[in-house]
Design a protein around this motif. Structure first.
Motif, PDB file in Angstrom:
ATOM      1  N   UNK A 171     -11.566 -27.031 -32.412  1.00 41.30           N
ATOM      2  CA  UNK A 171     -12.618 -27.138 -33.414  1.00 41.30           C
ATOM      3  C   UNK A 171     -13.760 -27.971 -32.817  1.00 41.30           C
ATOM      4  N   UNK A 172     -14.988 -27.807 -33.330  1.00 36.74           N
ATOM      5  CA  UNK A 172     -16.136 -28.530 -32.758  1.00 36.74           C
ATOM      6  C   UNK A 172     -15.932 -30.047 -32.671  1.00 36.74           C
ATOM      7  N   UNK A 173     -15.250 -30.637 -33.678  1.00 35.57           N
ATOM      8  CA  UNK A 173     -15.088 -32.100 -33.647  1.00 35.57           C
ATOM      9  C   UNK A 173     -14.067 -32.561 -32.610  1.00 35.57           C
ATOM     10  N   UNK A 174     -13.385 -31.592 -31.947  1.00 33.71           N
ATOM     11  CA  UNK A 174     -12.443 -31.940 -30.888  1.00 33.71           C
ATOM     12  C   UNK A 174     -13.105 -31.917 -29.506  1.00 33.71           C
ATOM     13  N   UNK A 175     -14.326 -31.425 -29.439  1.00 30.05           N
ATOM     14  CA  UNK A 175     -15.072 -31.398 -28.172  1.00 30.05           C
ATOM     15  C   UNK A 175     -15.847 -32.709 -28.046  1.00 30.05           C
ATOM     16  N   UNK A 176     -15.536 -33.475 -27.020  1.00 30.14           N
ATOM     17  CA  UNK A 176     -16.160 -34.776 -26.845  1.00 30.14           C
ATOM     18  C   UNK A 176     -17.631 -34.629 -26.453  1.00 30.14           C
ATOM     19  N   UNK A 177     -18.448 -35.530 -26.998  1.00 31.57           N
ATOM     20  CA  UNK A 177     -19.887 -35.500 -26.741  1.00 31.57           C
ATOM     21  C   UNK A 177     -20.188 -36.001 -25.333  1.00 31.57           C
TER      22      UNK A 177
END
Length: 269
Positions: free
Chosen positions: A166-172
């Motif tokens: 999910x998008x929130x699992x991809x680190x910035x």
């Protein structure tokens, strides 16, 4: 091949009974941890630090830590309250182009095969996606975890499911060290492009192998047979600071390797 998940793909009002099969396997060399003195395998035991004793499987429950040191217990009855349709259905949410999905989102790959009565809707979905050159974005629950997923056609016959983060699992990237500004000379860019062009070829996975694993297995075999293994010395690399010279030497090296391979093929023919 043994299936590891059974359910259905929800495609609008169409339900496609399917089974999932693991598409990849781990061929890594695995080591056991041994006691250095007697070479016995180390045991890992589940110890309760408060009761100071080993606990059995039937004494262990699932706990979610909502605050440091504070847990809420989740049992099987709680998990059974989740609707079965959520657990056993792969819901197609959207269709898109595969090149619109960045590979950073992909996690694990599973083959999708139709159940006995699911062949016709399976082929319908497969061929429709093939004609439109589309992939499906879906939602799936595997092993008590919900993932985004991408369903795509593989080798024309089958479909595969790629679980996705999910998008929130991809680190910035904000936490990465900054890249300083540099000036590139026109010659450097030209030579880099030329090197990339020289190394460009069709992707053929058969020509790549795990040379680290091979070397590791050679060492293990030599230890078993108690023989000395000969490790070839690597040529010393010169510290080349001139980018253009380094790129030029790289291109010459690739070209000479390519010529040597062609000559070897002709001799073998």
């Amino acid at each position: 091949m043994r299936s590891m998940w059974k359910g259905a793909i929800s495609f609008g009002l169409v339900s496609i009974p399917i089974k999932l099969y693991a598409a990849t396997e781990d061929n890594s060399v695995h080591f056991r941890q041994l006691h250095k003195d007697c070479k016995s395998p180390i045991k890992y035991e589940k110890i309760c630090p408060v009761c100071n004793r080993q606990v059995s499987e039937d004494e262990i429950v699932k706990g979610y830590e909502y605050e440091p040191g504070k847990f809420v217990i989740i049992d099987e009855e709680d998990l059974e309250r989740i609707p079965k349709s959520t657990v056993k259905t792969i819901d197609i949410l959207d269709f898109t182009d595969l090149n619109k999905i960045d590979p950073i989102y992909f996690d694990k790959t599973y083959y999708i095969a139709p159940d006995e009565i699911g062949a016709k809707p399976y082929v319908l979905l497969r061929d429709s996606m093939k004609k439109l050159n589309r992939v499906a974005v879906a939602r799936v629950v595997i092993r008590s975890r919900q993932d985004l997923a991408c369903i795509r056609v593989y080798n024309d016959d089958y479909m595969v499911l790629e679980t996705m983060h999910f998008p929130d699992e991809i680190r910035n990237t904000n936490g990465l060290p900054p890249i300083r500004n540099v000036d590139l000379h026109e010659n450097e860019v030209k030579m880099a492009i030329k090197l990339i062009d020289t190394l460009t070829s069709e992707f053929s996975p058969e020509k790549y192998d795990d040379n680290y694993r091979k070397a590791l297995i050679d060492i293990i075999e030599s230890k078993i047979q108690d023989r000395k293994i000969e490790i070839p010395e690597l040529p010393k690399e010169e510290n080349v600071l001139d980018l253009v010279s380094a790129l030029k030497a790289s291109i010459e090296s690739v070209n000479s390797e390519s010529t040597a391979k062609k000559t070897k093929k002709k001799k073998g023919a």
